[in-house]
Design a protein around this motif. Structure first.
Motif, PDB file in Angstrom:
ATOM      1  N   MET A   1       0.858  -1.177   0.000  1.00 50.70           N
ATOM      2  CA  MET A   1       0.000   0.000   0.000  1.00 50.70           C
ATOM      3  C   MET A   1       0.900   1.234   0.000  1.00 50.70           C
ATOM      4  O   MET A   1       1.817   1.348   0.775  1.00 50.70           O
ATOM      5  CB  MET A   1      -0.896  -0.049   1.234  1.00 50.70           C
ATOM      6  N   SER A   2       0.623   2.157  -0.841  1.00 47.83           N
ATOM      7  CA  SER A   2       1.395   3.389  -0.914  1.00 47.83           C
ATOM      8  C   SER A   2       1.119   4.260   0.304  1.00 47.83           C
ATOM      9  O   SER A   2      -0.016   4.418   0.736  1.00 47.83           O
ATOM     10  CB  SER A   2       1.031   4.158  -2.185  1.00 47.83           C
ATOM     11  N   SER A   3       2.189   4.851   0.853  1.00 52.96           N
ATOM     12  CA  SER A   3       2.002   5.688   2.041  1.00 52.96           C
ATOM     13  C   SER A   3       1.220   6.962   1.710  1.00 52.96           C
ATOM     14  O   SER A   3       0.669   7.588   2.603  1.00 52.96           O
ATOM     15  CB  SER A   3       3.357   6.034   2.659  1.00 52.96           C
ATOM     16  N   ASP A   4       1.150   7.343   0.421  1.00 50.11           N
ATOM     17  CA  ASP A   4       0.377   8.521   0.042  1.00 50.11           C
ATOM     18  C   ASP A   4      -1.118   8.314   0.281  1.00 50.11           C
ATOM     19  O   ASP A   4      -1.850   9.266   0.499  1.00 50.11           O
ATOM     20  CB  ASP A   4       0.603   8.872  -1.431  1.00 50.11           C
ATOM     21  N   PHE A   5      -1.567   7.074   0.221  1.00 51.57           N
ATOM     22  CA  PHE A   5      -2.988   6.770   0.373  1.00 51.57           C
ATOM     23  C   PHE A   5      -3.253   5.942   1.623  1.00 51.57           C
ATOM     24  O   PHE A   5      -4.331   5.413   1.801  1.00 51.57           O
ATOM     25  CB  PHE A   5      -3.512   6.036  -0.864  1.00 51.57           C
ATOM     26  N   ASP A   6      -2.253   5.822   2.473  1.00 51.51           N
ATOM     27  CA  ASP A   6      -2.362   5.039   3.699  1.00 51.51           C
ATOM     28  C   ASP A   6      -2.977   5.922   4.781  1.00 51.51           C
ATOM     29  O   ASP A   6      -2.363   6.883   5.219  1.00 51.51           O
ATOM     30  CB  ASP A   6      -0.964   4.572   4.114  1.00 51.51           C
ATOM     31  N   PRO A   7      -4.202   5.628   5.200  1.00 49.82           N
ATOM     32  CA  PRO A   7      -4.838   6.503   6.191  1.00 49.82           C
ATOM     33  C   PRO A   7      -4.099   6.488   7.527  1.00 49.82           C
ATOM     34  O   PRO A   7      -3.488   5.490   7.913  1.00 49.82           O
ATOM     35  CB  PRO A   7      -6.239   5.923   6.335  1.00 49.82           C
ATOM     36  N   LEU A   8      -4.161   7.610   8.207  1.00 54.78           N
ATOM     37  CA  LEU A   8      -3.622   7.710   9.556  1.00 54.78           C
ATOM     38  C   LEU A   8      -4.756   7.460  10.530  1.00 54.78           C
ATOM     39  O   LEU A   8      -5.847   8.030  10.393  1.00 54.78           O
ATOM     40  CB  LEU A   8      -3.026   9.098   9.798  1.00 54.78           C
ATOM     41  N   TRP A   9      -4.503   6.610  11.506  1.00 58.74           N
ATOM     42  CA  TRP A   9      -5.486   6.299  12.535  1.00 58.74           C
ATOM     43  C   TRP A   9      -5.079   6.972  13.835  1.00 58.74           C
ATOM     44  O   TRP A   9      -3.890   7.090  14.133  1.00 58.74           O
ATOM     45  CB  TRP A   9      -5.569   4.806  12.756  1.00 58.74           C
ATOM     46  N   VAL A  14      -7.250   2.694  16.445  1.00 61.45           N
ATOM     47  CA  VAL A  14      -6.388   1.531  16.652  1.00 61.45           C
ATOM     48  C   VAL A  14      -6.940   0.670  17.786  1.00 61.45           C
ATOM     49  O   VAL A  14      -6.970  -0.554  17.688  1.00 61.45           O
ATOM     50  CB  VAL A  14      -4.924   1.965  16.935  1.00 61.45           C
ATOM     51  N   SER A  15      -7.397   1.317  18.830  1.00 59.63           N
ATOM     52  CA  SER A  15      -8.003   0.609  19.953  1.00 59.63           C
ATOM     53  C   SER A  15      -9.199  -0.225  19.483  1.00 59.63           C
ATOM     54  O   SER A  15      -9.341  -1.396  19.853  1.00 59.63           O
ATOM     55  CB  SER A  15      -8.442   1.621  21.014  1.00 59.63           C
ATOM     56  N   ALA A  16     -10.038   0.349  18.659  1.00 59.26           N
ATOM     57  CA  ALA A  16     -11.208  -0.366  18.134  1.00 59.26           C
ATOM     58  C   ALA A  16     -10.785  -1.507  17.215  1.00 59.26           C
ATOM     59  O   ALA A  16     -11.339  -2.611  17.294  1.00 59.26           O
ATOM     60  CB  ALA A  16     -12.125   0.602  17.391  1.00 59.26           C
ATOM     61  N   TYR A  17      -9.801  -1.274  16.351  1.00 61.86           N
ATOM     62  CA  TYR A  17      -9.341  -2.302  15.413  1.00 61.86           C
ATOM     63  C   TYR A  17      -8.760  -3.500  16.160  1.00 61.86           C
ATOM     64  O   TYR A  17      -9.062  -4.653  15.835  1.00 61.86           O
ATOM     65  CB  TYR A  17      -8.308  -1.712  14.454  1.00 61.86           C
ATOM     66  N   LEU A  18      -7.929  -3.229  17.167  1.00 62.77           N
ATOM     67  CA  LEU A  18      -7.272  -4.308  17.914  1.00 62.77           C
ATOM     68  C   LEU A  18      -8.131  -4.844  19.061  1.00 62.77           C
ATOM     69  O   LEU A  18      -7.789  -5.843  19.680  1.00 62.77           O
ATOM     70  CB  LEU A  18      -5.929  -3.822  18.475  1.00 62.77           C
ATOM     71  N   GLY A  32       7.855  -0.164  24.567  1.00 63.57           N
ATOM     72  CA  GLY A  32       8.469  -0.463  23.273  1.00 63.57           C
ATOM     73  C   GLY A  32       7.807  -1.612  22.530  1.00 63.57           C
ATOM     74  O   GLY A  32       8.433  -2.271  21.709  1.00 63.57           O
ATOM     75  N   TYR A  33       6.542  -1.841  22.815  1.00 62.89           N
ATOM     76  CA  TYR A  33       5.786  -2.919  22.191  1.00 62.89           C
ATOM     77  C   TYR A  33       4.630  -2.297  21.415  1.00 62.89           C
ATOM     78  O   TYR A  33       4.327  -1.123  21.577  1.00 62.89           O
ATOM     79  CB  TYR A  33       5.254  -3.864  23.293  1.00 62.89           C
ATOM     80  N   GLY A  34       3.987  -3.076  20.588  1.00 60.16           N
ATOM     81  CA  GLY A  34       2.812  -2.596  19.879  1.00 60.16           C
ATOM     82  C   GLY A  34       3.133  -2.033  18.518  1.00 60.16           C
ATOM     83  O   GLY A  34       4.294  -1.971  18.098  1.00 60.16           O
ATOM     84  N   PRO A  35       2.093  -1.619  17.813  1.00 58.25           N
ATOM     85  CA  PRO A  35       2.296  -1.079  16.463  1.00 58.25           C
ATOM     86  C   PRO A  35       3.035   0.257  16.527  1.00 58.25           C
ATOM     87  O   PRO A  35       2.895   1.007  17.497  1.00 58.25           O
ATOM     88  CB  PRO A  35       0.870  -0.904  15.932  1.00 58.25           C
ATOM     89  N   PRO A  36       3.827   0.548  15.496  1.00 63.92           N
ATOM     90  CA  PRO A  36       4.562   1.820  15.490  1.00 63.92           C
ATOM     91  C   PRO A  36       3.623   3.021  15.387  1.00 63.92           C
ATOM     92  O   PRO A  36       2.619   2.976  14.668  1.00 63.92           O
ATOM     93  CB  PRO A  36       5.458   1.715  14.260  1.00 63.92           C
ATOM     94  N   ALA A  37       3.952   4.047  16.124  1.00 68.06           N
ATOM     95  CA  ALA A  37       3.157   5.285  16.119  1.00 68.06           C
ATOM     96  C   ALA A  37       4.095   6.472  15.993  1.00 68.06           C
ATOM     97  O   ALA A  37       5.283   6.378  16.303  1.00 68.06           O
ATOM     98  CB  ALA A  37       2.345   5.393  17.403  1.00 68.06           C
ATOM     99  N   SER A  49      -1.744   0.645   7.561  1.00 69.43           N
ATOM    100  CA  SER A  49      -1.037  -0.532   7.030  1.00 69.43           C
ATOM    101  C   SER A  49      -0.011  -1.070   8.033  1.00 69.43           C
ATOM    102  O   SER A  49       0.195  -2.281   8.112  1.00 69.43           O
ATOM    103  CB  SER A  49      -0.353  -0.199   5.712  1.00 69.43           C
ATOM    104  N   GLU A  50       0.611  -0.190   8.815  1.00 67.54           N
ATOM    105  CA  GLU A  50       1.589  -0.643   9.804  1.00 67.54           C
ATOM    106  C   GLU A  50       0.904  -1.349  10.976  1.00 67.54           C
ATOM    107  O   GLU A  50       1.449  -2.317  11.518  1.00 67.54           O
ATOM    108  CB  GLU A  50       2.436   0.528  10.302  1.00 67.54           C
TER     109      GLU A  50
END
Length: 66
Positions: A1-9, A14-18, A32-37, A49-50
């Motif tokens: 997925m291109s970062s130009d079209f990658d939505p920011l959450w 993120v809480s709802a997704y996970l 130091g755990y979890g998805p990068p932010a 995407s991350e």
């Protein structure tokens, strides 16, 4: 997925997704755990995407002990 079209959450999305509390995301980040932010001013933003990639990389049955 291109970062130009990658939505920011935001943390709520993120809480709802996970399906974890926001507090858990903050705790993971401090350990130091979890998805990068990234910080945008005072706010945390996650590339969708991350988050999905991080989740996909977890082995089945993972249980974090905090």
């Amino acid at each position: 997925m291109s970062s130009d079209f990658d939505p920011l959450w935001d943390v709520d999305q993120v809480s709802a997704y996970l399906k974890v509390p926001k507090r858990t995301l903050y705790r993971w980040r401090s350990h130091g755990y979890g998805p990068p932010a990234r910080r945008v001013g005072r706010h945390l933003r996650y590339r969708a995407s991350e988050v999905m990639s991080w989740y996909s990389s977890l082995p089945g049955g993972v249980r974090a002990e905090w």
